[in-house]
Design a protein around this motif. Structure first.
Motif, PDB file in Angstrom:
ATOM      1  N   TRP A 172      -4.425  -0.080  -4.293  1.00  0.00           N
ATOM      2  CA  TRP A 172      -5.177  -0.539  -5.464  1.00  0.00           C
ATOM      3  C   TRP A 172      -6.637  -0.782  -5.069  1.00  0.00           C
ATOM      4  N   LEU A 225      -0.344  -2.583  -3.471  1.00  0.00           N
ATOM      5  CA  LEU A 225      -1.441  -3.539  -3.628  1.00  0.00           C
ATOM      6  C   LEU A 225      -2.658  -3.097  -2.833  1.00  0.00           C
ATOM      7  N   LEU A 226      -2.408  -2.565  -1.631  1.00  0.00           N
ATOM      8  CA  LEU A 226      -3.534  -2.123  -0.802  1.00  0.00           C
ATOM      9  C   LEU A 226      -4.218  -0.917  -1.406  1.00  0.00           C
ATOM     10  N   VAL A 236       3.399  -3.941  -0.720  1.00  0.00           N
ATOM     11  CA  VAL A 236       2.144  -4.110   0.016  1.00  0.00           C
ATOM     12  C   VAL A 236       1.299  -2.853  -0.092  1.00  0.00           C
TER      13      VAL A 236
END
Lengths: 644, 483
Positions: free
Chosen positions: A637, A634-635, A631
């Motif tokens: 990113w 992805l964040l 997570v």
């Protein structure tokens, strides 16, 4: 339908036999294939009468085959005199061989398959001779090549048999490549592969010039030479002959049918078929003459020294094919076809006779282990005599008419190559008689050299093997006398019709009837002296051959080792190819492609798989950690701005 | 909240399952632990699935929203519910006699029935709240059945791990849902979608979306949220693994489909990147992880991770073609899963189930039918034409390429080559390896029937690919992004 049946009956027979042999139904296979071929022979006889004697050439459409742009190839069967003659030869010899094989192969477990192959071959050969265009001819050409490969390697568990099969195939590839190039250049030149178009237009292309690698040459010369290269491969002419003696590894009926009577004559047929083109190529004609003459003498010298009974006959085939080619080279195509026909009879006879001898001596093929059996195999013995008399060209046997005709035509050509061919042909005639009687004497006379056990088993072959010899023997005796007038005599023009084209001025054949008497007599004298020499060498003074061999050791070795052709090819072509292949395989394929490609990738996958397995620790907090990290990654990113 | 006849009709399959669940509660309460009763329980639940399936055909045509917009049915949801009910039917039917392991208790079928009910609701969820409720209704029974084999440490461990990590993922999902609610002001999918049409996409929405999708990714075991999968697949009793492998992912993928295409359609640029990342990692992890496995259930776990990677690749393309390809992919997935477990559950030695890959060796001589079936399924999973698995992958890659995601398609192709290795290894073992100790002969009838049914679909898919594709294409037209 009638004409279709001639070609397709053997195919039907082959298919039925092939299917039947899968379930070991050998009798069905044998019946089907024999029925197919014999019916085809019967129909061929009618066709011969109608077409050749009745003078009605025709074409029969089967189907449209290839249509691509300008390239149109129809599947059409062409029946003219040339085809009709070949039909008789092919189906006639094939029928005899089919029947003979029933006896010869009776102990073989795969005899059904054998019969299927024989019929398949017959079909391909018929396809070849009935072709109406070059592509279809090529189809038949390759078809007989495949059948020949299958049959040479029929006893595939024998190392020598499958090497020989491969050799035949590979050497033929060289010729086929030339042939294919020839077809392509004809299409490029004339825009058609149809015989009718090619023949009609050949004259108009006389002045065309093709430039190849900066070398200008008349287009028709190039085409003719390329086609002749194809013919050389299939007909085992000097240079591409090496496969033929090795092909004797196949069962003897195969040697008789394919490697003596029919397939090897396909080259001669091709040259005759293409006569309307080749006639306009004087250089190609000279090349054909010279190659043919050299082959005739070369093969005869080798044949003199060999000890394998089938190899002797194989070299004799090679030599006789040389005769046919130089006949064609001096524009005496009818003489070439005449010799092709008579040769088919007596050479098939000789081969089947040799098979009978081999059969009698429990599969012994070496002449040094034969001898003294003539009383035990009287029929075979007689047949071999007839065959040899015909081969050597003794008066009133078949070979006499056709071979003398060829020699006379060569003399009458009054050209340099013609005279060369005449003298080489005469010399070869002497040698032919010599090695034929050498074979007869060594195989049948003298003291038995086989072991006592083998000798006790010597027996005449069963009727199924001797009866097929009878029609062949009749052909060997009478075909020359019967065919002389129509093939090369006064009825020649009516007989051949448009099938063969001879340029006005190329009158070797016409002049051949008016040569000096000594030209006509010389071959007979030479043949007789050959026989006498053989008798002296092998009966009167049996120690003579060895002494001569010792005295002329270098020459003997040269002949015995087949002029070192195989060794030469091995050194020049085979060894470097193998070495080059080794480099590509070891360095190129294994070293580069495999190393970085499949092997490299699989190694990488295996390593990463191991890593993943290690990550899979089994602890919940590791798993939860992975999820959280996922997570977070992805964040981040998005927050780092990449994701926008 | 008003209940009309329409309301009942639109949720008819769910009501039917609730009814059968209540019946099972009663039966289970009075059940003595005898074989006869277990058979009755199983039959009741099978009838439940079948009735539910039949009820799908009575549903109103076209899109309908009920329960104040929390529950939505349309062509897509009906189709996916059909797949789930079919998968549930197969999974329960495969549970034959003599499994023991706690599966022989009546509660098992009850719990599975509840989970399937949850899945149906998930598929129809049209609101963040109904989404979460349905998801938990599905998850809680599954935690329990994973730990059903109470005597086994592995099974308990599997259930516990699944529960703990599931709770974590639920937390993420809820956090994401609250962010989305906070920034859009609503929990309904259509309202969220409407709020996105005005103004820029706020960062809070993006964060919420990441958390929400991470929580859902756990359910379909997409990497890096996959780590529970191998352990749970291996540890759970085989019939439970079969259930996990066949059904829940259909519902979860549908949920992702409706969240991304319905609610967050305007954020396609954002979620596309997440789905691409999840897809690539899943394909790589699934393909490479399976290679070293010795246990067939573990191997199939990785295989399912890879399959989800492919399905996500279809989703990531964000086009109608993409959603169509996902529908086709999940269809073939259900049948391949059912077929492979029909074979695995036939494998027994001395009456005990075996699950090592090496135990498959020589299967072709002891169980020729199962071996041939397994071969077809493995070829299909590896994507060999003309089997169903090939077309599934073909449409996914086609959609990806058309959406300009060429690198994704290339990675997909490469990983499916790697994947072919372990599928083909099984075929090699079955056909070219001597059996070390032969497996028991025969097999149960229902296993064979399930195998035949899935083989029929896999083999004949080729002939129906046109109509299937057309139908999938037309029902994905119901998604908000395309209407």
């Amino acid at each position: 339908m009638f004409y279709h049946a001639i070609v397709f009956l053997p195919l039907l027979g082959a298919i039925i036999a092939g299917i039947a042999s899968l379930s070991q139904q050998h009798n069905i296979a044998i019946l089907a294939s024999i029925a197919g071929v014999c019916l085809s022979l019967l129909l061929s006889c009618f066709a011969f009468v109608e077409i050749a004697l009745g003078g009605q050439a025709l074409t029969v459409e089967v189907a449209r085959w290839i249509g691509s742009g300008d390239f149109q190839a129809h599947w059409t069967l062409r029946f003219d005199t040339l085809t009709a003659v070949m039909l008789i030869v092919v189906t006639g010899v094939s029928s005899c061989v089919h029947i003979y094989s029933v006896g010869y192969m009776s102990h073989d477990k795969a005899r059904g398959r054998f019969m299927a192959y024989l019929s398949l071959f017959t079909f391909a050969m018929l396809m070849l001779v009935t072709a109406d265009n070059l592509v279809q001819l090529f189809f038949g050409w390759e078809g007989v090549g495949v059948a020949s490969y299958l049959l040479i390697g029929f006893w595939y568990h024998k190392e020598s048999a499958h090497t020989a099969a491969m050799k035949a195939f590979v050497v033929n590839r060289v010729g086929d490549f030339g042939f294919a190039l020839g077809i392509i250049s004809i299409f490029a030149l004339m825009g058609s592969v149809q015989f009718s178009d090619i023949f009609a237009n050949a004259a108009t292309y006389q002045s065309h010039v093709i430039t190849v690698f900066g070398l200008s040459m008349p287009a028709l010369e190039l085409v003719s030479i390329l086609l002749f290269i194809g013919a050389m491969g299939k007909s085992a002419q000097l240079g591409l002959h090496t496969w033929l003696p090795d092909a004797m590894e196949g069962p003897t009926p195969v040697s008789a049918l394919i490697h003596a009577a029919t397939m090897v004559t396909a080259g001669v047929f091709l040259v005759c078929r293409m006569s309307p083109v080749i006639e306009y190529a004087p250089l190609a004609l000279d090349i054909i003459t010279i190659v043919g003459a050299l082959t005739a003498i070369f093969a005869a010298t080798v044949g003199m020294t060999q000890f394998d009974i089938k190899r002797v006959i194989a070299y004799s085939t090679c030599s006789q094919l040389g005769y046919m080619f130089f006949a064609a080279g001096v524009s005496a195509y009818p003489a070439a076809m005449f010799h092709l026909t008579t040769h088919a009879f007596f050479k098939a006879l000789l081969f089947l006779g040799a098979g009978s001898v081999i059969h009698a001596l429990s599969d012994e093929q070496d002449l040094r282990n034969m001898g003294g059996i003539w009383r035990k195999v009287p029929v075979t013995y007689t047949m071999m005599w007839i065959g040899s008399l015909a081969l050597a060209g003794f008066p009133f046997f078949a070979g006499f008419y056709s071979k003398d005709m060829i020699l006379e035509a060569a003399y009458a050509a009054h050209s340099g190559p013609g005279i060369l061919a005449f003298w080489l042909g005469c010399a070869a005639a002497l040698l032919t008689a010599f090695y034929s009687w050498r074979l007869l004497i060594l195989a049948f006379h003298g003291t038995p050299r086989a072991s006592a056990e083998v000798m006790s088993h010597v027996h005449e072959s069963p009727n199924v093997m001797t009866l097929p010899l009878v029609p062949l023997a009749l052909g060997a005796i009478f075909s020359g006398w019967l065919g002389y007038e129509v093939f090369v005599g006064h009825d020649m023009a009516a007989f051949w019709g448009d099938a063969i084209f001879i340029l006005p001025g190329h009158d070797a054949l016409a002049n051949a009837h008016h040569v000096p008497v000594w030209v006509k007599v010389l071959p007979i004298i030479l043949a007789a002296s050959g026989v006498i020499l053989a008798v002296i060498a092998y009966i009167v003074m049996p120690s003579l051959p060895a002494r001569i061999a010792l005295l002329f050791a270098p020459i003997y070795q040269l002949f015995f080792n087949k002029w070192y052709f195989d060794e030469l090819y091995d050194r020049i072509f085979v060894a470097p190819s193998v070495a080059f292949g080794q480099i590509l395989w070891q360095r190129g394929d294994k070293g580069v492609i495999d190393y970085y490609g499949p092997d490299g990738l699989s190694g990488f996958v295996k390593r990463s798989s191991g890593m993943l397995t290690k990550l899979q620790s089994g602890y919940v907090y590791h798993y939860a950690f992975a999820m959280m990290i996922g997570v977070v990654v992805l964040l981040s990113w998005y927050f780092s701005g990449f994701g926008r | 909240m008003e209940f009309s006849s329409l309301t009942f009709l639109a949720a008819l399959p769910e009501f039917i399952l609730i009814f059968f669940a209540l019946v099972l509660v009663l039966v289970a309460a009075f059940a003595r632990h005898s074989d006869g009763h277990i058979k009755t329980v199983r039959t009741i639940s099978l009838v439940g699935y079948a009735t539910g399936f039949a009820a799908l055909f009575l549903l109103p045509q076209g899109a309908t929203e009920i329960f104040n917009g929390m529950f939505r049915i349309d062509g897509l949801t009906v189709y996916m519910k059909g797949l789930v009910l079919l998968g549930g039917f197969f999974a329960c039917w495969l549970v034959g006699d003599g499994w023991g392991e706690g599966i022989d208790r009546a509660e098992f079928h009850l719990l599975v029935l509840m989970a399937i009910l949850g899945m149906l609701l998930m598929i129809s969820a049209n609101d963040l709240i109904s989404l979460y409720m349905a998801l938990e209704l599905q998850s809680l029974p599954l935690y329990v059945v994973a730990a059903m084999r109470t005597g086994s440490l592995k099974s308990s461990e599997a259930g516990l791990k699944y529960f703990l990590l599931g709770a974590l993922s639920s937390g993420m999902l809820l956090y994401g849902a609250s962010m989305i609610y906070g920034f859009s002001g609503s929990t309904g999918f259509s309202e969220i979608a409407a709020s996105l049409t005005t103004g820029d996409i706020s960062i809070g929405m993006t964060v919420g979306m990441v958390f929400l999708l991470s929580g859902l990714a756990f359910k379909i075991s997409a990497a890096p949220f996959h780590m529970w999968t191998p352990d749970v697949y291996e540890g759970a009793p085989t019939p439970v693994t079969a259930l996990f492998a066949i059904v829940p992912k259909v519902a979860s993928i549908t949920l992702i489909l409706s969240v991304t295409y319905n609610a967050l359609g305007e954020m396609a640029v954002q979620w596309q990147q997440i789905l691409i990342a999840l897809s690539v990692i899943s394909m790589i992890v699934g393909a490479t992880g399976a290679i070293m496995q010795q246990n067939i259930k573990r191997m199939l776990a990785y295989s399912s991770i890879a399959h989800m990677g492919y399905a996500l690749a279809g989703l990531a393309s964000g086009s109608m073609q993409g959603s169509t390809s996902v529908i086709i992919y999940m269809t073939t997935y259900v049948f391949m899963g059912a077929g492979s477990f029909a074979v695995i559950m036939t494998m027994r030695r001395d009456g005990l189930p075996v699950e090592r890959i090496s135990d498959l060796s020589g299967l072709s001589s002891t169980h020729p039918i199962q071996a041939a079936g397994m071969m077809v399924i493995m070829f299909s999973m590896a994507g060999i034409p003309p089997l169903a698995g090939f077309f599934a992958k073909w449409y996914v890659f086609l959609a990806a390429v058309d959406a300009g995601l060429v690198p994704l398609a290339i990675i997909g192709l490469l990983t499916s080559v790697i994947g072919a290795f372990y599928y083909l290894r099984i075929i090699r073992l079955m056909y070219f390896q001597e059996a070390n100790a032969p497996l028991d002969k025969g097999g149960e009838r229902q296993n064979r029937l399930v195998l035949f049914a899935s083989l029929a679909v896999i083999l004949l898919f080729f002939f129906f690919i046109g109509p299937v594709h057309d139908h999938a294409s037309s029902i994905s037209g119901a998604l908000a992004s395309f209407s």
